[in-house]
Design a protein around this motif. Structure first.
Motif, mmCIF file in Angstrom:
data_model
loop_
_atom_site.group_PDB
_atom_site.id
_atom_site.type_symbol
_atom_site.label_atom_id
_atom_site.label_comp_id
_atom_site.label_asym_id
_atom_site.label_seq_id
_atom_site.Cartn_x
_atom_site.Cartn_y
_atom_site.Cartn_z
ATOM 1 N N THR A 149 2.600 -2.510 9.720
ATOM 2 C CA THR A 149 2.962 -1.358 8.879
ATOM 3 C C THR A 149 1.793 -0.407 8.635
ATOM 4 N N GLY A 150 0.575 -0.895 8.828
ATOM 5 C CA GLY A 150 -0.591 -0.090 8.490
ATOM 6 C C GLY A 150 -0.852 -0.026 6.998
ATOM 7 N N GLN A 151 -0.048 -0.741 6.218
ATOM 8 C CA GLN A 151 -0.152 -0.706 4.763
ATOM 9 C C GLN A 151 -0.597 -2.057 4.217
ATOM 10 N N GLU A 152 -1.388 -2.020 3.166
ATOM 11 C CA GLU A 152 -1.821 -3.257 2.525
ATOM 12 C C GLU A 152 -0.732 -3.773 1.596
ATOM 13 N N PRO A 153 -0.408 -5.058 1.678
ATOM 14 C CA PRO A 153 0.573 -5.610 0.741
ATOM 15 C C PRO A 153 -0.004 -5.653 -0.671
ATOM 16 N N GLU A 154 0.841 -5.731 -1.633
ATOM 17 C CA GLU A 154 0.405 -5.786 -3.031
ATOM 18 C C GLU A 154 -0.504 -6.991 -3.241
ATOM 19 N N GLY A 155 -1.624 -6.748 -3.922
ATOM 20 C CA GLY A 155 -2.557 -7.833 -4.216
ATOM 21 C C GLY A 155 -3.528 -8.153 -3.099
ATOM 22 N N TRP A 156 -3.541 -7.336 -2.017
ATOM 23 C CA TRP A 156 -4.452 -7.615 -0.922
ATOM 24 C C TRP A 156 -5.904 -7.455 -1.359
#
Length: 765
Positions: A411-418
């Motif tokens: 996704t190119g996105q950091e998951p929550e809490g990364w």
């Protein structure tokens, strides 16, 4: 009937789609040794214009590029162990180059095999023990050879004894050949494969294949601005530069001649003469010209090795495409760490600075990773195993400390809490490339480095210090902001975060408590700590200069001064000295009365070499009795020993305690240095035990070691005023030391209780 046929076709298509969806991808993890991110075109550094890596750039174009992938310890074996175990060094036990991972702990291979993968390890292994958890392996022994490499294979003999050799092959070509052969002939073709394909290149000393000799030959490789000290006057700290820059020559190996112990200016010309002018003689060039030539040779040989990797990967990718496996294979490319390519005039890795800590990390898997993706998410090499397992459909085992970033790839996105910070710890204090031990934290905006600067046992101390870099304003890390009041809150915050991060990852210091004690001692870095750092800077400079001086005499054949149990090479008072059958000499004792009229036994004076010595290394062993007060004279005139030269005084332990901490002369003898010059420790063994003594003189430099501990280092040219120390304080020298003779006799003295000497030898320049 028509309805039944359509239903059957629909069912078959559905099952095929389900089978395709459930099919596990192949996974190839490609890792080179010391391939820095800024030596890959896709990362857009000063080297990108040279187009060094078109094949690797394709991975970035067709997949994802990680801008902030970091190793947690920038050195070969520990980084490899982190990848294989998903654990930090203090957990997997691989702290340094002696690190190993036993077969039962080769978790990545074990978990892949459990998930139904056929596993292989090909190329550079560098983890000591057999990679037995893999179904197939062909690995280099240790570092391995660049040319005509030998590989270890599985066989009937013990690990390490089953080998194959590739004559007339470069290692990068041989490793690729082995991988292609395995892919073509592997046994379990009904299973997906997991392959670790590891190159030796471009590890120093950059021995590329001959076909690349002309590559970049006529090109001027761009130089980093901070290769030159004038472009980074606020870089570093007392840990990396010393007090008033006194350690600049001794911390971090160099491109030019800055570091006298190890530099590419010395190491590269004999290895790559074609990359230097014909009949190259450094005496014909300025220091800047030598640095420029050394840099060009360094980068060209390095990039030629990189070119060999890139071309071989083109062969590998062509095979995957020909066999229809390219798009069903997760292809990962990385290096085991970064590498300093002249930045700050540093070579090698080990540092927490960006070029060393950052790892290239590219992933191509078009089935789930969008082409041309970039991310600044922070990932660490402990996260690599969980991520590869996630692509194989395996949940991260509880024993792994890393976390999967598969979703970031897709996704190119950091998951929550990364994670928002990377942890770093380099343990190999001052080994090989003169890097102090350090620990630190790296966020997206700042980096805090703490040089605690000691060995595992808390010894071989260099000055501790902190460094803070603002990566938004100063991405090249040229300005240390630690002492800048404007950054005080950031320093406090990052120190707190670093302490918490150490606890979170489990680096509590329990494994090496003496080292941890030093780390905690200087954590606050108050005025007293900084004063101690200045003292340690001076002491380490003396110690390193003594080591370099000693190295000068390494290959010289010694002359034995007590050969054949004879005093023939000496002059002395009749009946004053004698030599025993075991080669020990002693000064005979005589009876005298002290000031109270009480009789006592004392030694009977001096013994001198017949020969004069100027530049030399003298070694001997001595043993003291209680109350002994002896000494070694050198560069001295026997007719005037008190005023005519130099002396090292040897006293018993009680005498040491009386004189500890006194200035370089506590008496009226010119050039007399007490063994009490050692900082805070008595170098001598208890009375009655043998001590090893070494004295080295070369030009104005004088070094003394007792029991292998450097206790005095003096450059007498700094003592240019009678009665004054170099710092301006007073002493009792009647003559400036620099005016004392540089040649003279060597003498032994005994004017107290009995002293024994033996095993005397000298090496003369």
């Amino acid at each position: 009937m028509k309805y039944l046929l359509l239903s059957t076709i629909s069912l078959i298509m559905g099952l095929s789609a389900a089978t395709a969806a459930d099919q596990k991808p192949n996974i190839i993890y490609i890792m080179s040794d010391d391939h820095a991110a800024h030596a890959i075109g896709a990362y857009g550094s000063r080297l990108a214009a040279l187009n060094p890596t078109p094949t690797l750039d394709r991975l970035a174009k067709e997949g994802i590029l990680f801008e902030n992938a970091f190793c947690t310890n920038s050195i070969c074996s520990p980084s490899r162990a982190c990848v294989l175990t998903g654990q930090y060094a203090h957990t997997n036990g691989s702290y340094d180059l002696s690190g190993k991972v036993e077969p039962e702990n080769q978790y990545l291979a074990i978990e892949m095999k459990k998930a139904g993968y056929e596993t292989a390890m090909i190329g550079k292994w560098h983890l000591k023990v057999e990679p037995a958890a893999f179904d197939f392996y062909t690995v280099l022994p240790g570092q391995g050879d660049y040319h005509n490499p030998t590989f270890r294979v599985r066989g009937d003999k013990e690990w390490g004894q089953n080998t194959i050799k590739f004559e007339d092959k470069h290692s990068s070509d041989a490793i690729t050949d082995i991988t292609l052969d395995w892919l073509k002939n592997r046994e379990a073709k009904d299973q997906p494969f997991f392959l670790m394909h590891h190159y030796k290149a471009p590890h120093d000393y950059f021995e590329h294949a001959a076909r690349y000799d002309s590559y970049l030959a006529d090109v001027d490789v761009p130089m980093p601005d901070n290769l030159w000290p004038e472009n980074q006057p606020k870089f570093g700290s007392i840990a990396t530069r010393g007090y008033q820059d006194e350690l600049v020559p001794h911390v971090g190996t160099s491109i030019g001649n800055r570091n006298p112990r190890r530099s590419y200016a010395v190491d590269l010309p004999p290895r790559f003469p074609k990359d230097f002018p014909a009949d190259y003689d450094p005496a014909d060039y300025t220091e800047r010209e030598i640095t420029e030539m050394s840099y060009q040779a360094y980068l060209k040989t390095y990039l030629r090795c990189v070119k060999g990797i890139d071309d071989n990967l083109a062969r590998l990718f062509a095979y995957l495409e020909e066999t229809g496996q390219m798009d069903n294979t997760v292809i990962i490319y990385t290096g085991d760490q970064g590498f300093m390519l002249g930045e700050h005039d540093y070579q090698d890795k080990r540092w927490m600075y960006e070029e060393s800590m950052r790892m290239p990390f590219l992933v191509r898997y078009p089935k789930s990773i969008p082409a041309g993706t970039r991310t600044d998410a922070i990932v660490e090499n402990v996260d690599y195993a969980p991520t590869m397992l996630a692509f194989a459909g395996v949940d991260t085992p509880d024993y792994m400390q890393g976390k999967s970033f598969k979703s970031i790839c897709e996704t190119g996105q950091e998951p929550e809490g990364w994670k928002q910070e990377a942890y770093y710890r380099y343990w190999m204090h001052m080994a090989h490339h003169d890097n102090p031990g350090h620990v630190g934290i790296r966020t997206k905006t700042h980096k805090l480095i703490y040089y605690y600067a000691c060995s595992y046992q808390g010894g071989y101390r260099t000055p501790p210090a902190w460094e803070l870099y603002d990566l938004e304003k100063d991405p090249l890390e040229n300005v240390n902001q630690y002492s800048n009041p404007e950054y005080r809150e950031i320093v406090t915050e990052l120190k707190d975060r670093l302490a918490a991060l150490r606890q979170r990852v489990g680096d509590t210091g329990e494994d090496f408590p003496a080292c941890e004690a030093v780390l905690q001692e200087f954590w606050d870095y108050d005025g007293d700590d900084q004063a101690s750092a200045i003292a340690l800077s001076s002491y380490y400079r003396q110690r390193r200069e003594a080591e370099l001086l000693e190295k000068t005499f390494k290959d010289i054949k010694p002359e034995f001064l007590l050969s054949n149990n004879s005093l023939a090479k000496w002059t002395y008072e009749p009946k004053g000295w004698e030599i025993w059958k075991d080669g020990t000499i002693t000064c005979n004792m005589k009876t005298v009365k002290d000031k109270n009229g009480k009789e006592k036994q004392v030694g009977m004076g001096y013994i001198w070499t017949k020969k004069d010595y100027s530049d030399f290394s003298l070694s001997l062993e001595y043993k003291l009795s209680p109350g002994a007060n002896s000494g070694v004279f050198y560069r001295t005139d026997p007719s005037n020993p008190v005023q005519g030269g130099f002396e090292i005084q040897l006293m018993d332990n009680e005498g040491f305690q009386k004189n500890k901490g006194k200035p370089l002369s506590a008496n009226k003898l010119n050039g007399s240095f007490y063994d009490g010059q050692a900082p805070d420790f008595d170098p001598s063994k208890p009375v009655g035990q043998w001590n090893r003594f070494q004295l080295i003189c070369k030009g104005p430099n004088i070094t003394v070691k007792i029991n292998n501990k450097p206790i005095t280092y003096v450059n007498v040219d700094n003592w240019d005023t009678a009665g004054k120390n170099p710092d301006g304080s007073d002493n009792k020298f009647k003559t400036a030391l620099k005016d004392l003779p540089r040649s003279g006799k060597i003498g032994l003295q005994n004017h107290g209780q009995k002293v024994w000497f033996r095993k005397m030898q000298i090496k003369e320049l």
